[in-house]
Design a protein around this motif. Structure first.
Motif, PDB file in Angstrom:
ATOM      1  N   LEU A 232      -6.021  -5.987  -1.777  1.00 56.88           N
ATOM      2  CA  LEU A 232      -5.693  -6.931  -2.766  1.00 56.88           C
ATOM      3  C   LEU A 232      -4.977  -7.743  -1.651  1.00 56.88           C
ATOM      4  O   LEU A 232      -3.551  -7.243  -1.417  1.00 56.88           O
ATOM      5  CB  LEU A 232      -5.645  -6.441  -3.865  1.00 56.88           C
ATOM      6  CG  LEU A 232      -6.345  -6.059  -5.061  1.00 56.88           C
ATOM      7  CD1 LEU A 232      -6.333  -5.698  -6.776  1.00 56.88           C
ATOM      8  CD2 LEU A 232      -8.106  -6.248  -4.429  1.00 56.88           C
ATOM      9  N   ASP A 233      -4.982  -9.019  -2.354  1.00 58.63           N
ATOM     10  CA  ASP A 233      -3.825  -9.802  -2.039  1.00 58.63           C
ATOM     11  C   ASP A 233      -2.363  -9.665  -2.913  1.00 58.63           C
ATOM     12  O   ASP A 233      -2.391  -9.022  -3.603  1.00 58.63           O
ATOM     13  CB  ASP A 233      -4.145 -11.286  -2.519  1.00 58.63           C
ATOM     14  CG  ASP A 233      -3.103 -12.751  -2.296  1.00 58.63           C
ATOM     15  OD1 ASP A 233      -2.650 -12.436  -0.267  1.00 58.63           O
ATOM     16  OD2 ASP A 233      -2.872 -13.328  -2.563  1.00 58.63           O
ATOM     17  N   SER A 307     -14.006  -4.668   2.345  1.00 57.62           N
ATOM     18  CA  SER A 307     -13.079  -6.341   1.345  1.00 57.62           C
ATOM     19  C   SER A 307     -14.474  -6.912   1.260  1.00 57.62           C
ATOM     20  O   SER A 307     -14.709  -7.510  -0.252  1.00 57.62           O
ATOM     21  CB  SER A 307     -12.104  -6.630   2.505  1.00 57.62           C
ATOM     22  OG  SER A 307     -12.166  -7.459   3.583  1.00 57.62           O
ATOM     23  N   TYR A 311     -15.326  -6.924  -2.830  1.00 54.40           N
ATOM     24  CA  TYR A 311     -15.709  -8.840  -3.356  1.00 54.40           C
ATOM     25  C   TYR A 311     -16.738  -9.429  -3.980  1.00 54.40           C
ATOM     26  O   TYR A 311     -17.096  -9.343  -4.894  1.00 54.40           O
ATOM     27  CB  TYR A 311     -14.923  -9.882  -2.619  1.00 54.40           C
ATOM     28  CG  TYR A 311     -13.075  -9.808  -2.808  1.00 54.40           C
ATOM     29  CD1 TYR A 311     -12.261 -10.404  -3.691  1.00 54.40           C
ATOM     30  CD2 TYR A 311     -12.951  -8.778  -2.106  1.00 54.40           C
ATOM     31  CE1 TYR A 311     -10.878  -9.928  -4.001  1.00 54.40           C
ATOM     32  CE2 TYR A 311     -11.658  -8.520  -2.204  1.00 54.40           C
ATOM     33  CZ  TYR A 311     -10.312  -8.733  -3.050  1.00 54.40           C
ATOM     34  OH  TYR A 311      -9.074  -9.023  -2.942  1.00 54.40           O
ATOM     35  N   ARG A 354       2.197  -6.624  -7.425  1.00 57.52           N
ATOM     36  CA  ARG A 354       1.826  -7.392  -7.004  1.00 57.52           C
ATOM     37  C   ARG A 354       1.626  -8.733  -8.155  1.00 57.52           C
ATOM     38  O   ARG A 354       1.508  -9.452  -7.050  1.00 57.52           O
ATOM     39  CB  ARG A 354       0.244  -7.217  -7.664  1.00 57.52           C
ATOM     40  CG  ARG A 354      -0.643  -7.639  -6.366  1.00 57.52           C
ATOM     41  CD  ARG A 354      -2.244  -7.527  -6.351  1.00 57.52           C
ATOM     42  NE  ARG A 354      -2.870  -7.934  -7.678  1.00 57.52           N
ATOM     43  CZ  ARG A 354      -3.362  -9.023  -7.481  1.00 57.52           C
ATOM     44  NH1 ARG A 354      -3.653  -9.972  -6.546  1.00 57.52           N
ATOM     45  NH2 ARG A 354      -3.890  -9.534  -8.404  1.00 57.52           N
ATOM     46  N   GLU A 369      -9.317 -14.609  -4.896  1.00 56.63           N
ATOM     47  CA  GLU A 369      -7.472 -14.795  -4.832  1.00 56.63           C
ATOM     48  C   GLU A 369      -6.751 -14.755  -6.283  1.00 56.63           C
ATOM     49  O   GLU A 369      -6.215 -14.507  -7.112  1.00 56.63           O
ATOM     50  CB  GLU A 369      -6.628 -14.955  -4.087  1.00 56.63           C
ATOM     51  CG  GLU A 369      -6.888 -14.156  -2.864  1.00 56.63           C
ATOM     52  CD  GLU A 369      -6.432 -14.329  -1.074  1.00 56.63           C
ATOM     53  OE1 GLU A 369      -6.065 -15.196  -1.705  1.00 56.63           O
ATOM     54  OE2 GLU A 369      -6.364 -13.947  -0.593  1.00 56.63           O
ATOM     55  N   LEU A 372      -8.476 -12.968  -9.212  1.00 61.86           N
ATOM     56  CA  LEU A 372      -7.771 -11.741  -9.221  1.00 61.86           C
ATOM     57  C   LEU A 372      -7.140 -12.178 -10.398  1.00 61.86           C
ATOM     58  O   LEU A 372      -6.633 -10.916 -10.687  1.00 61.86           O
ATOM     59  CB  LEU A 372      -7.550 -11.224  -7.978  1.00 61.86           C
ATOM     60  CG  LEU A 372      -8.032 -10.713  -6.845  1.00 61.86           C
ATOM     61  CD1 LEU A 372      -7.916  -9.920  -5.995  1.00 61.86           C
ATOM     62  CD2 LEU A 372      -8.393  -9.021  -7.603  1.00 61.86           C
ATOM     63  N   ARG A 379      -9.996  -7.840 -11.126  1.00 61.31           N
ATOM     64  CA  ARG A 379      -9.064  -6.960 -10.378  1.00 61.31           C
ATOM     65  C   ARG A 379      -9.373  -5.858 -10.298  1.00 61.31           C
ATOM     66  O   ARG A 379      -9.979  -5.381  -9.612  1.00 61.31           O
ATOM     67  CB  ARG A 379      -7.799  -6.909 -10.770  1.00 61.31           C
ATOM     68  CG  ARG A 379      -6.866  -6.154 -10.071  1.00 61.31           C
ATOM     69  CD  ARG A 379      -5.714  -6.598 -10.589  1.00 61.31           C
ATOM     70  NE  ARG A 379      -5.227  -6.815 -12.075  1.00 61.31           N
ATOM     71  CZ  ARG A 379      -5.463  -5.136 -12.877  1.00 61.31           C
ATOM     72  NH1 ARG A 379      -5.445  -4.501 -12.066  1.00 61.31           N
ATOM     73  NH2 ARG A 379      -5.078  -5.425 -14.083  1.00 61.31           N
ATOM     74  N   VAL A 382     -12.823  -4.786  -8.379  1.00 57.35           N
ATOM     75  CA  VAL A 382     -12.266  -5.238  -6.804  1.00 57.35           C
ATOM     76  C   VAL A 382     -11.945  -3.416  -6.856  1.00 57.35           C
ATOM     77  O   VAL A 382     -12.300  -3.244  -5.993  1.00 57.35           O
ATOM     78  CB  VAL A 382     -11.816  -6.090  -6.344  1.00 57.35           C
ATOM     79  CG1 VAL A 382     -11.040  -5.979  -4.879  1.00 57.35           C
ATOM     80  CG2 VAL A 382     -12.329  -7.359  -6.718  1.00 57.35           C
ATOM     81  N   GLU A 383     -10.989  -3.047  -7.581  1.00 54.59           N
ATOM     82  CA  GLU A 383     -10.316  -1.904  -7.263  1.00 54.59           C
ATOM     83  C   GLU A 383     -10.990  -0.983  -7.248  1.00 54.59           C
ATOM     84  O   GLU A 383     -11.141   0.172  -6.382  1.00 54.59           O
ATOM     85  CB  GLU A 383      -8.870  -1.696  -8.006  1.00 54.59           C
ATOM     86  CG  GLU A 383      -7.595  -2.442  -7.833  1.00 54.59           C
ATOM     87  CD  GLU A 383      -6.925  -2.702  -8.821  1.00 54.59           C
ATOM     88  OE1 GLU A 383      -5.314  -2.983  -8.452  1.00 54.59           O
ATOM     89  OE2 GLU A 383      -7.069  -1.957 -10.707  1.00 54.59           O
TER      90      GLU A 383
END
Length: 419
Positions: A232-233, A307, A311, A354, A369, A372, A379, A382-383
């Motif tokens: 992630l970002d 990725s 997403y 983060r 982002e 997220l 989030r 996504v994980e």
């Protein structure tokens, strides 16, 4: 008789409620959650981008752009004070052609001009989108009536009111059959068809296609290892990829590649199907670069297919974690025609760490982002999607320690997994 269409509505708290329109049994007891289709004024509106069965890729693109235009109009026009909730319309048998995306609009004040404003937004072209209106009665039942344009003569109600009844939740999220055609493309040909349909109104789409066509359809990796680093970002991905590349004297590549990054903002502003096709084709361009560079040195790749897919899954699958495709579902499989890396590392840090890093960066962020940061459920989706990827899967790396410690940890994993 054709089975009634079904609706999947995302409720507060990321729960999903499923309803049928035109339930056949008038003796069924009304479902209390059906009131979620109504606003405080006892009325709600369904806006859905229609998609004719077998309409093909161009029809999907048109429907997606129409829905985006409607959404922008709802957020900027006289209806911007209304509440919007994601909603899917699907057939009871599933199938990609049966899924239509849309919104439920709830007008807190139920102003008398709401329907008139919606009709003006939708336009009055014959054969255009219909407007669904939900109303309640004294017995706490919910009904849907449909409105359609008459070609410059206003709007009229179509057919009888149909009752809305609750139906069981399907075993899998109803959007899953649609994902290979709209967001998680299983091969280069599927993504290419989307951008081909975009050429008439996005000139840059042709430029991307020209670059893709310069890449061989089948490429082979060289003798040196290819390591992808995902995260992630603000997980330290950029720092780690650069440090690992320096340590191994490896080529450093990024997805999307530099040759198309100049158009990233254009495609980020487009609907999901177009945006995902752009990023998917970027992976095939990167694959061609990987094949070339891996004949001379190791290759480190800053993001790749995982990725792109994660997403898309987290965005398109409404609801919470429990609604994601189950582990080992085909959606998590690597595309057969895309060059596969030797190793994929997923950098992770705690949500608190983060956020601390993000606040200290002050960099421009993409829409996803930003999501997220604001949406912890997104989030987590996504994980979880990252962790369910297969063939190859992701090896998790705790990126919380110092840069030096993380670098040594990553180098050790590479040494143990790659010759």
């Amino acid at each position: 008789m054709e089975p009634p269409r079904r609706l999947a509505l995302e409720l507060p708290g990321c729960a999903l409620a499923h309803f049928a329109v035109g339930g056949p049994d008038p003796g069924l007891r009304p479902e209390p959650r059906a009131a979620a289709l109504l606003g405080p004024g006892g009325r709600g509106y369904l806006l859905c981008a229609g998609l004719a069965p077998g309409g093909g890729c161009a029809a999907r693109v048109r429907a997606a752009r129409l829905l985006q235009r409607l959404l922008l109009g709802l957020r900027r026009g006289p209806l911007r004070g209304c509440q919007l909730r994601p909603l899917l319309c699907y057939g009871p048998g599933g199938g990609a052609d049966g899924v239509q995306r849309g919104f439920l609009l709830l007008d807190p004040g139920h102003g008398p001009d709401t329907r008139r404003a919606l009709c003006a937004l939708l336009g009055e072209a014959p054969g255009g989108p219909r407007l669904g209106e939900f109303v309640g009665d004294a017995r706490r039942q919910v009904w849907q009536r449909l409105w359609e344009p008459r070609g410059g003569e206003g709007w009229r109600q179509v057919g009888p009111c149909e009752r809305v009844v609750s139906v069981p939740e399907p075993a899998l999220h109803p959007v899953l059959p649609d994902l290979p055609s709209s967001a998680v493309f299983p091969h280069r040909r599927a993504a290419r068809a989307v951008l081909e349909a975009c050429v008439p109104f996005i000139p840059e789409a042709q430029a991307v296609l020209d670059l893709v066509d310069q890449c061989p359809e089948q490429v082979q990796k060289g003798k040196f290892p290819v390591i992808v680093i995902e995260g992630l970002d603000a997980t330290g991905k950029t720092t780690v990829t650069q440090s690992v590349s320096d340590s191994l004297k490896a080529a450093l590549l990024k997805s999307p590649p530099a040759c198309i990054s100049q158009w990233r903002k254009i495609f980020d502003d487009e609907p999901t199907i177009i945006r995902r096709a752009f990023y998917s084709l970027g992976n095939y361009i990167v694959a061609s670069e990987i094949a070339k560079e891996s004949t001379k040195s190791p290759v480190i790749v800053d993001r790749y297919w995982h990725s792109t897919a994660t997403y898309a899954i987290a965005t398109e699958v409404t609801g919470g974690l429990q609604h994601l495709p189950p582990a080992h579902h085909s959606i998590y499989q690597w595309p057969r025609d895309l060059l596969k890396p030797d190793l994929v590392l997923l950098l992770t840090v705690s949500p608190e760490e983060r956020m601390r890093r993000i606040q200290g960066r002050g960099m421009e962020r993409t829409r996803e982002e930003t999501e997220l940061e604001a949406n912890s459920i997104f989030r987590q989706k996504v994980e979880m999607s990252y962790q369910r990827m297969e063939n190859p899967g992701c090896l998790l790396v705790d990126a919380s320690p110092s840069r030096e410690e993380v670098l040594q940890m990553v180098l050790s994993i590479i040494q143990n997994n790659c010759n």
